[in-house]
Design a protein around this motif. Structure first.
Motif, PDB file in Angstrom:
ATOM      1  N   ILE A  49      47.682  32.949  29.172  1.00  0.00           N
ATOM      2  CA  ILE A  49      47.278  33.600  30.426  1.00  0.00           C
ATOM      3  C   ILE A  49      47.051  32.562  31.518  1.00  0.00           C
ATOM      4  CG2 ILE A  49      45.630  35.162  31.515  1.00  0.00           C
ATOM      5  CD1 ILE A  49      44.937  36.183  28.699  1.00  0.00           C
ATOM      6  N   GLY A  50      47.856  32.645  32.573  1.00  0.00           N
ATOM      7  CA  GLY A  50      47.698  31.758  33.728  1.00  0.00           C
ATOM      8  C   GLY A  50      46.879  32.451  34.810  1.00  0.00           C
ATOM      9  N   GLU A  51      47.037  31.941  36.028  1.00  0.00           N
ATOM     10  CA  GLU A  51      46.195  32.383  37.135  1.00  0.00           C
ATOM     11  C   GLU A  51      46.873  33.529  37.908  1.00  0.00           C
ATOM     12  OE1 GLU A  51      45.112  28.923  39.377  1.00  0.00           O
ATOM     13  OE2 GLU A  51      45.182  30.045  41.242  1.00  0.00           O
ATOM     14  N   ALA A  52      47.965  33.202  38.573  1.00  0.00           N
ATOM     15  CA  ALA A  52      48.680  34.183  39.399  1.00  0.00           C
ATOM     16  C   ALA A  52      50.086  33.635  39.636  1.00  0.00           C
ATOM     17  CB  ALA A  52      47.963  34.370  40.733  1.00  0.00           C
ATOM     18  N   PRO A  53      51.048  34.508  39.940  1.00  0.00           N
ATOM     19  CA  PRO A  53      52.404  34.015  40.202  1.00  0.00           C
ATOM     20  C   PRO A  53      52.449  33.150  41.455  1.00  0.00           C
ATOM     21  CG  PRO A  53      52.350  36.439  40.023  1.00  0.00           C
ATOM     22  CD  PRO A  53      50.936  35.965  40.066  1.00  0.00           C
ATOM     23  N   GLY A  54      53.350  32.179  41.455  1.00  0.00           N
ATOM     24  CA  GLY A  54      53.635  31.382  42.646  1.00  0.00           C
ATOM     25  C   GLY A  54      54.940  31.879  43.262  1.00  0.00           C
ATOM     26  N   LYS A  55      55.495  31.057  44.150  1.00  0.00           N
ATOM     27  CA  LYS A  55      56.690  31.465  44.909  1.00  0.00           C
ATOM     28  C   LYS A  55      57.885  31.796  43.994  1.00  0.00           C
ATOM     29  CE  LYS A  55      59.324  30.200  48.859  1.00  0.00           C
ATOM     30  NZ  LYS A  55      59.613  29.373  49.950  1.00  0.00           N
ATOM     31  N   GLN A  56      58.147  30.891  43.066  1.00  0.00           N
ATOM     32  CA  GLN A  56      59.323  31.091  42.183  1.00  0.00           C
ATOM     33  C   GLN A  56      59.138  32.309  41.285  1.00  0.00           C
ATOM     34  OE1 GLN A  56      61.851  28.561  41.611  1.00  0.00           O
ATOM     35  NE2 GLN A  56      60.851  26.605  41.981  1.00  0.00           N
ATOM     36  N   GLU A  57      57.904  32.484  40.802  1.00  0.00           N
ATOM     37  CA  GLU A  57      57.618  33.612  39.914  1.00  0.00           C
ATOM     38  C   GLU A  57      57.779  34.920  40.685  1.00  0.00           C
ATOM     39  OE1 GLU A  57      55.559  30.874  40.125  1.00  0.00           O
ATOM     40  OE2 GLU A  57      56.140  29.989  38.195  1.00  0.00           O
ATOM     41  N   ASP A  58      57.311  34.926  41.940  1.00  0.00           N
ATOM     42  CA  ASP A  58      57.436  36.107  42.804  1.00  0.00           C
ATOM     43  C   ASP A  58      58.914  36.428  43.023  1.00  0.00           C
ATOM     44  OD1 ASP A  58      56.517  38.149  44.553  1.00  0.00           O
ATOM     45  OD2 ASP A  58      56.727  36.814  46.285  1.00  0.00           O
ATOM     46  N   LEU A  62      59.146  36.748  36.982  1.00  0.00           N
ATOM     47  CA  LEU A  62      58.781  36.239  35.654  1.00  0.00           C
ATOM     48  C   LEU A  62      57.683  35.185  35.772  1.00  0.00           C
ATOM     49  CD1 LEU A  62      62.382  35.758  34.221  1.00  0.00           C
ATOM     50  CD2 LEU A  62      60.691  37.458  33.459  1.00  0.00           C
ATOM     51  N   PRO A  63      56.776  35.111  34.777  1.00  0.00           N
ATOM     52  CA  PRO A  63      55.690  34.138  34.872  1.00  0.00           C
ATOM     53  C   PRO A  63      56.163  32.721  34.515  1.00  0.00           C
ATOM     54  CG  PRO A  63      55.527  35.354  32.805  1.00  0.00           C
ATOM     55  CD  PRO A  63      56.683  35.947  33.568  1.00  0.00           C
ATOM     56  N   PHE A  64      55.540  31.751  35.129  1.00  0.00           N
ATOM     57  CA  PHE A  64      55.744  30.327  34.800  1.00  0.00           C
ATOM     58  C   PHE A  64      57.234  29.932  34.754  1.00  0.00           C
ATOM     59  CE2 PHE A  64      51.315  30.697  33.510  1.00  0.00           C
ATOM     60  CZ  PHE A  64      50.790  29.469  33.917  1.00  0.00           C
ATOM     61  N   VAL A  65      57.932  30.130  35.856  1.00  0.00           N
ATOM     62  CA  VAL A  65      59.328  29.703  35.917  1.00  0.00           C
ATOM     63  C   VAL A  65      59.524  28.522  36.871  1.00  0.00           C
ATOM     64  CG1 VAL A  65      60.427  31.848  35.156  1.00  0.00           C
ATOM     65  CG2 VAL A  65      59.823  31.577  37.569  1.00  0.00           C
ATOM     66  N   THR A  89      51.467  35.749  30.509  1.00  0.00           N
ATOM     67  CA  THR A  89      51.106  36.579  31.663  1.00  0.00           C
ATOM     68  C   THR A  89      50.096  35.831  32.537  1.00  0.00           C
ATOM     69  OG1 THR A  89      50.398  38.800  32.352  1.00  0.00           O
ATOM     70  CG2 THR A  89      49.264  37.868  30.445  1.00  0.00           C
ATOM     71  N   ASN A  90      49.604  36.494  33.547  1.00  0.00           N
ATOM     72  CA  ASN A  90      48.588  35.939  34.458  1.00  0.00           C
ATOM     73  C   ASN A  90      47.473  36.952  34.619  1.00  0.00           C
ATOM     74  OD1 ASN A  90      49.766  33.385  35.555  1.00  0.00           O
ATOM     75  ND2 ASN A  90      51.432  34.767  36.125  1.00  0.00           N
ATOM     76  N   ILE A  91      46.312  36.503  35.106  1.00  0.00           N
ATOM     77  CA  ILE A  91      45.258  37.473  35.382  1.00  0.00           C
ATOM     78  C   ILE A  91      45.741  38.364  36.521  1.00  0.00           C
ATOM     79  CG2 ILE A  91      42.833  37.887  35.938  1.00  0.00           C
ATOM     80  CD1 ILE A  91      42.222  35.081  35.684  1.00  0.00           C
ATOM     81  N   TYR A 172      43.648  23.257  29.900  1.00  0.00           N
ATOM     82  CA  TYR A 172      43.906  22.953  31.316  1.00  0.00           C
ATOM     83  C   TYR A 172      45.180  23.668  31.761  1.00  0.00           C
ATOM     84  CZ  TYR A 172      40.430  19.204  31.534  1.00  0.00           C
ATOM     85  OH  TYR A 172      39.259  18.504  31.550  1.00  0.00           O
ATOM     86  N   HIS A 173      45.292  23.874  33.088  1.00  0.00           N
ATOM     87  CA  HIS A 173      46.498  24.494  33.637  1.00  0.00           C
ATOM     88  C   HIS A 173      47.617  23.444  33.697  1.00  0.00           C
ATOM     89  CE1 HIS A 173      49.196  26.681  36.208  1.00  0.00           C
ATOM     90  NE2 HIS A 173      48.387  27.729  36.161  1.00  0.00           N
ATOM     91  N   PRO A 174      48.842  23.799  33.259  1.00  0.00           N
ATOM     92  CA  PRO A 174      49.934  22.819  33.315  1.00  0.00           C
ATOM     93  C   PRO A 174      50.160  22.250  34.718  1.00  0.00           C
ATOM     94  CG  PRO A 174      50.645  24.787  32.134  1.00  0.00           C
ATOM     95  CD  PRO A 174      49.266  25.067  32.647  1.00  0.00           C
TER      96      PRO A 174
END
Ligand code: URA
Length: 204
Positions: A49-58, A62-65, A89-91, A172-174
């Motif tokens: 479980i990560g935090e939230a999608p970033g630009k690429q994920e949006d 898909l999560p963590f791409v 997934t993310n929160i 820790y977060h990658p």
């Protein structure tokens, strides 16, 4: 079991639709390209479980791409795992504008859905990536003190007043380790404990 996998995917798809029907985090939904609900094995033994999608994920849904995702792939590979073996997934399921931190209200709004995702998948181990997802399960802890240490806990599923038993491993977060060699080493060391933690859970 193939049928459990199929049934779980159907339940996860329905849950994703509920987020839309219930207008969760409408402000974020309006600005995002799409929801990033989660991906991987719907019957996984480990959920990340990560935090939230970033630009690429949006952009990809898909999560963590992005860059942090590449490191996550490496970390998974270091314990002979692939994305298809686990669920990620993310929160918060929509990208916060300009990659700002998700607000407490946004995290709270998605928490029942995260709990339901876990109830459907029923993993042996939940791995939180970073402070935000750690706090959803282990409030008032410092990641620098508890990273790499599995905690057995009960999580309330607020909408149904059910509790689920979880073992949570805070890491820790990658993204924090991308430009910090020391943290990268720590993450690798913490990841290397995952197989032994799983064996302990399975034999408990
Ligand atoms: N960071 C996160 O926390 N989640 C993602 O999906 C990507 C980056």
């Amino acid at each position: 079991m193939e049928s459990r996998r199929k049934n779980n995917q159907i339940a996860l798809d329905a849950l994703q639709q509920d987020i839309i029907s219930n207008n969760i985090a409408e402000g974020l939904a309006e600005e995002a390209i799409q929801m990033v609900f989660g991906a991987g094995n719907p019957d996984a033994d480990i959920v990340f479980i990560g935090e939230a999608p970033g630009k690429q994920e949006d952009a990809q849904g898909l999560p963590f791409v992005g860059a942090a995702g590449k490191l996550l792939d490496e970390l998974l590979g270091s314990v002979s795992l692939e994305r298809g073996d686990v669920y990620i997934t993310n929160i918060v399921k929509y990208r916060p504008p300009n990659n700002r931190d998700p607000s407490p209200e946004e995290k709270k709004a998605f928490l029942p859905y995260l709990h339901k995702q876990l109830q459907i998948i029923q993993p042996s181990l939940v791995v939180t990536l970073g402070r935000h997802s750690m706090e959803a399960f282990l409030p008032n802890q410092r990641i620098s003190e508890v990273h790499g240490q599995p905690k057995r806990m009960k999580a309330e599923v607020s909408t149904e007043e059910k509790t689920i038993q979880l073992v949570v491993l805070p890491l820790y977060h990658p993204a924090a380790a991308l430009y910090n060699g020391g943290l990268r080493k720590t993450l690798l060391e913490d990841f290397s404990r995952i197989p032994e933690i799983l064996t302990k859970i399975h034999t408990a």
